[in-house]
Structures are given as structure tokens and as C-alpha cells.
Design a protein around this motif. Structure first.
Motif, PDB file in Angstrom:
ATOM      1  N   VAL A  54      -6.896  -7.468  13.588  1.00 57.11           N
ATOM      2  CA  VAL A  54      -6.541  -6.532  12.516  1.00 57.11           C
ATOM      3  C   VAL A  54      -7.547  -6.660  11.376  1.00 57.11           C
ATOM      4  CG1 VAL A  54      -4.060  -6.384  13.022  1.00 57.11           C
ATOM      5  CG2 VAL A  54      -4.902  -8.197  11.538  1.00 57.11           C
ATOM      6  N   ALA A  55      -7.754  -5.566  10.667  1.00 58.92           N
ATOM      7  CA  ALA A  55      -8.784  -5.502   9.625  1.00 58.92           C
ATOM      8  C   ALA A  55      -8.577  -6.509   8.500  1.00 58.92           C
ATOM      9  CB  ALA A  55      -8.857  -4.089   9.058  1.00 58.92           C
ATOM     10  N   CYS A  56      -7.338  -6.822   8.169  1.00 62.15           N
ATOM     11  CA  CYS A  56      -7.107  -7.702   7.019  1.00 62.15           C
ATOM     12  C   CYS A  56      -7.601  -9.128   7.250  1.00 62.15           C
ATOM     13  CB  CYS A  56      -5.629  -7.698   6.619  1.00 62.15           C
ATOM     14  SG  CYS A  56      -4.520  -8.414   7.841  1.00 62.15           S
ATOM     15  N   LEU A  57      -7.942  -9.481   8.465  1.00 61.83           N
ATOM     16  CA  LEU A  57      -8.460 -10.817   8.751  1.00 61.83           C
ATOM     17  C   LEU A  57      -9.986 -10.864   8.821  1.00 61.83           C
ATOM     18  CD1 LEU A  57      -5.890 -12.000  11.460  1.00 61.83           C
ATOM     19  CD2 LEU A  57      -5.900 -12.502   9.008  1.00 61.83           C
ATOM     20  N   GLU A  58     -10.641  -9.752   8.550  1.00 60.63           N
ATOM     21  CA  GLU A  58     -12.103  -9.672   8.624  1.00 60.63           C
ATOM     22  C   GLU A  58     -12.797 -10.664   7.696  1.00 60.63           C
ATOM     23  OE1 GLU A  58     -14.431  -8.068  10.373  1.00 60.63           O
ATOM     24  OE2 GLU A  58     -13.106  -6.826  11.558  1.00 60.63           O
ATOM     25  N   ASP A  59     -12.339 -10.745   6.454  1.00 62.16           N
ATOM     26  CA  ASP A  59     -12.988 -11.613   5.477  1.00 62.16           C
ATOM     27  C   ASP A  59     -12.344 -12.991   5.469  1.00 62.16           C
ATOM     28  OD1 ASP A  59     -14.690  -9.540   4.594  1.00 62.16           O
ATOM     29  OD2 ASP A  59     -13.096  -8.759   3.309  1.00 62.16           O
ATOM     30  N   GLU A  60     -13.106 -13.975   4.994  1.00 60.15           N
ATOM     31  CA  GLU A  60     -12.603 -15.346   4.889  1.00 60.15           C
ATOM     32  C   GLU A  60     -11.314 -15.379   4.067  1.00 60.15           C
ATOM     33  OE1 GLU A  60     -13.750 -19.699   5.206  1.00 60.15           O
ATOM     34  OE2 GLU A  60     -14.920 -17.983   5.859  1.00 60.15           O
ATOM     35  N   GLU A  61     -11.334 -14.647   2.965  1.00 56.86           N
ATOM     36  CA  GLU A  61     -10.145 -14.556   2.115  1.00 56.86           C
ATOM     37  C   GLU A  61      -9.479 -13.209   2.375  1.00 56.86           C
ATOM     38  OE1 GLU A  61      -9.147 -13.954  -2.597  1.00 56.86           O
ATOM     39  OE2 GLU A  61     -10.867 -15.185  -2.068  1.00 56.86           O
ATOM     40  N   ASN A  62      -8.205 -13.236   2.709  1.00 56.72           N
ATOM     41  CA  ASN A  62      -7.472 -12.002   2.985  1.00 56.72           C
ATOM     42  C   ASN A  62      -7.259 -11.247   1.683  1.00 56.72           C
ATOM     43  OD1 ASN A  62      -5.601 -10.000   3.647  1.00 56.72           O
ATOM     44  ND2 ASN A  62      -4.665 -11.275   5.226  1.00 56.72           N
ATOM     45  N   ARG A  63      -7.868 -10.070   1.577  1.00 55.59           N
ATOM     46  CA  ARG A  63      -7.800  -9.277   0.346  1.00 55.59           C
ATOM     47  C   ARG A  63      -6.756  -8.161   0.411  1.00 55.59           C
ATOM     48  NH1 ARG A  63     -13.616 -10.373   0.262  1.00 55.59           N
ATOM     49  NH2 ARG A  63     -13.960 -11.625  -1.592  1.00 55.59           N
ATOM     50  N   CYS A  64      -5.949  -8.181   1.442  1.00 56.08           N
ATOM     51  CA  CYS A  64      -4.924  -7.159   1.593  1.00 56.08           C
ATOM     52  C   CYS A  64      -3.882  -7.306   0.478  1.00 56.08           C
ATOM     53  CB  CYS A  64      -4.248  -7.291   2.958  1.00 56.08           C
ATOM     54  SG  CYS A  64      -2.918  -6.110   3.220  1.00 56.08           S
ATOM     55  N   ASP A  65      -3.514  -6.177  -0.128  1.00 54.69           N
ATOM     56  CA  ASP A  65      -2.507  -6.193  -1.199  1.00 54.69           C
ATOM     57  C   ASP A  65      -1.164  -6.718  -0.710  1.00 54.69           C
ATOM     58  OD1 ASP A  65      -4.419  -5.084  -2.847  1.00 54.69           O
ATOM     59  OD2 ASP A  65      -3.704  -3.017  -2.571  1.00 54.69           O
ATOM     60  N   ARG A  66      -0.895  -6.585   0.560  1.00 52.89           N
ATOM     61  CA  ARG A  66       0.394  -6.980   1.105  1.00 52.89           C
ATOM     62  C   ARG A  66       0.395  -8.376   1.725  1.00 52.89           C
ATOM     63  NH1 ARG A  66       4.408  -3.917   2.011  1.00 52.89           N
ATOM     64  NH2 ARG A  66       4.845  -4.865   4.021  1.00 52.89           N
ATOM     65  N   ALA A  67      -0.732  -9.079   1.683  1.00 49.74           N
ATOM     66  CA  ALA A  67      -0.849 -10.375   2.359  1.00 49.74           C
ATOM     67  C   ALA A  67       0.272 -11.341   1.971  1.00 49.74           C
ATOM     68  CB  ALA A  67      -2.210 -11.003   2.076  1.00 49.74           C
ATOM     69  N   GLY A  68       0.654 -11.355   0.716  1.00 51.55           N
ATOM     70  CA  GLY A  68       1.693 -12.287   0.259  1.00 51.55           C
ATOM     71  C   GLY A  68       3.087 -11.949   0.740  1.00 51.55           C
ATOM     72  N   ILE A  69       3.316 -10.700   1.106  1.00 49.42           N
ATOM     73  CA  ILE A  69       4.652 -10.293   1.535  1.00 49.42           C
ATOM     74  C   ILE A  69       4.697  -9.778   2.975  1.00 49.42           C
ATOM     75  CG2 ILE A  69       5.433  -9.752  -0.810  1.00 49.42           C
ATOM     76  CD1 ILE A  69       4.915  -6.748  -0.095  1.00 49.42           C
ATOM     77  N   CYS A  70       3.569  -9.776   3.652  1.00 53.56           N
ATOM     78  CA  CYS A  70       3.480  -9.210   5.007  1.00 53.56           C
ATOM     79  C   CYS A  70       4.233 -10.090   6.001  1.00 53.56           C
ATOM     80  CB  CYS A  70       2.021  -9.074   5.427  1.00 53.56           C
ATOM     81  SG  CYS A  70       1.814  -8.349   7.063  1.00 53.56           S
ATOM     82  N   LYS A  71       5.200  -9.508   6.650  1.00 60.19           N
ATOM     83  CA  LYS A  71       5.997 -10.234   7.633  1.00 60.19           C
ATOM     84  C   LYS A  71       5.249 -10.440   8.951  1.00 60.19           C
ATOM     85  CE  LYS A  71      10.520  -8.825   5.903  1.00 60.19           C
ATOM     86  NZ  LYS A  71      10.151  -8.039   4.733  1.00 60.19           N
ATOM     87  N   THR A  72       4.242  -9.623   9.224  1.00 60.44           N
ATOM     88  CA  THR A  72       3.527  -9.717  10.500  1.00 60.44           C
ATOM     89  C   THR A  72       2.209 -10.479  10.418  1.00 60.44           C
ATOM     90  OG1 THR A  72       2.434  -7.584  10.130  1.00 60.44           O
ATOM     91  CG2 THR A  72       4.541  -7.557  11.328  1.00 60.44           C
ATOM     92  N   LEU A  73       1.796 -10.867   9.232  1.00 67.91           N
ATOM     93  CA  LEU A  73       0.501 -11.535   9.070  1.00 67.91           C
ATOM     94  C   LEU A  73       0.380 -12.770   9.960  1.00 67.91           C
ATOM     95  CD1 LEU A  73      -2.253 -11.681   7.723  1.00 67.91           C
ATOM     96  CD2 LEU A  73      -1.173 -12.897   5.810  1.00 67.91           C
ATOM     97  N   SER A  74       1.413 -13.560  10.043  1.00 68.61           N
ATOM     98  CA  SER A  74       1.347 -14.779  10.861  1.00 68.61           C
ATOM     99  C   SER A  74       1.169 -14.450  12.348  1.00 68.61           C
ATOM    100  CB  SER A  74       2.592 -15.640  10.655  1.00 68.61           C
ATOM    101  OG  SER A  74       3.750 -14.960  11.097  1.00 68.61           O
ATOM    102  N   VAL A  75       1.694 -13.316  12.781  1.00 69.13           N
ATOM    103  CA  VAL A  75       1.506 -12.887  14.168  1.00 69.13           C
ATOM    104  C   VAL A  75       0.018 -12.641  14.427  1.00 69.13           C
ATOM    105  CG1 VAL A  75       1.968 -11.058  15.851  1.00 69.13           C
ATOM    106  CG2 VAL A  75       3.802 -11.871  14.336  1.00 69.13           C
ATOM    107  N   TRP A  76      -0.627 -11.900  13.530  1.00 72.89           N
ATOM    108  CA  TRP A  76      -2.044 -11.561  13.709  1.00 72.89           C
ATOM    109  C   TRP A  76      -2.929 -12.795  13.562  1.00 72.89           C
ATOM    110  CZ3 TRP A  76      -0.732  -7.842  16.192  1.00 72.89           C
ATOM    111  CH2 TRP A  76       0.106  -6.838  15.743  1.00 72.89           C
ATOM    112  N   GLU A  77      -2.575 -13.680  12.638  1.00 73.42           N
ATOM    113  CA  GLU A  77      -3.342 -14.924  12.489  1.00 73.42           C
ATOM    114  C   GLU A  77      -3.225 -15.779  13.752  1.00 73.42           C
ATOM    115  OE1 GLU A  77      -3.134 -15.591   7.654  1.00 73.42           O
ATOM    116  OE2 GLU A  77      -1.474 -16.314   8.885  1.00 73.42           O
TER     117      GLU A  77
END
Length: 145
Positions: free
Chosen positions: A90-113
């Protein structure tokens, strides 16, 4: 994630070179014929692989390409990062630091990581030599009289 033709053909080209154990340079024409890939398309791939120091090149009558490293030192992940640019699902993992506005509240982020970690771990664990060895073993197992 879908691996492009460029990534698949780059692996095929490098495996073709890895099978050549006679330390001679191999022409793109020879590789193209054996792999049934257009020479023009291989020229695009060679440019990426040579710049990334996976290939040695020699011009002239005896010209061509050979691996600059042992097949056991080249992983599938390295090749795909060169040809695909990234292995992130997923695009939000492209950069070393996740710059997605929803990163702090995203329920699926751990799935993609987790998926990204598995992809990297799996592909970093396979070298060109592993692929050749596995193919040789399968060929030995399927031999019959």
C-alpha cells in the motif's frame, strides 16, 4: 501486489546468466532467444541491472553480460526492488515515516505492515542460487527411465 513483466523478465535474465558457469560474456541476443524475450525489452532491463551493479558488461565481438556477483549473493527482493521500485503493498508504507493522515487511527495499517514484512522476509530469503538448486532438485526427482 502484482509483479510486472519487467521484474519477471529481469529474474529470468539473471537466472540465465547464473546458469552460465564458463565465465564468458553472454550476448543479449543469446539470452533473448533462450528466454523468448525481445532483445529490445532486455536492453531496458539491462540498463537497470547494470546501474545497480548486478551485471558486468563487455563491448565488442566477444561482448555481452555476466553477473558481477555470485548467484548466492543476489536475492529476489533486490532484483524486484530495482525493477519494481518497491515491494510495499500500500502507498502509505512507501516512505520510511508514514505520512498518512490516518496512520494514527487506521485499523488496517498493521495488516499492511505485516504483509510487507512477510513479503520482504520471503523474497530476501531466496537467492538466484536457491532457485537454480530448487529447479535442479525438481528435475532430479522427475527423472524416470
Amino acid at each position: 501486489m502484482k509483479i510486472s513483466t519487467k521484474g519477471r523478465y529481469a529474474l529470468r535474465m539473471l537466472l540465465d546468466l547464473a546458469e552460465r558457469k564458463d565465465d564468458r560474456f553472454v550476448s543479449l541476443k543469446e539470452i533473448a532467444e533462450r528466454q523468448n524475450i525481445s532483445k529490445q525489452y532486455l536492453e531496458q532491463i539491462v540498463s537497470l541491472l547494470h546501474t545497480s551493479n548486478f551485471l558486468r558488461a563487455n563491448r565488442g565481438k566477444q561482448g555481452g553480460y555476466m553477473l558481477s556477483k555470485a548467484p548466492a549473493e543476489i536475492t529476489v527482493a533486490q532484483v524486484l526492488r530495482i525493477t519494481e521500485g518497491s515491494l510495499v503493498p500500500v502507498a502509505c508504507l512507501e516512505d520510511e515515516e508514514n505520512r498518512c493522515d490516518r496512520a494514527g487511527i487506521c485499523k488496517t495499517l498493521s495488516v499492511w505492515e505485516g504483509l510487507y514484512e512477510l513479503i520482504n522476509e520471503y523474497l530476501e530469503g531466496i537467492t538466484l542460487q536457491d532457485i537454480l538448486d530448487r529447479h535442479d532438485m525438481q528435475g532430479a526427482d522427475s527423472y524416470s527411465i
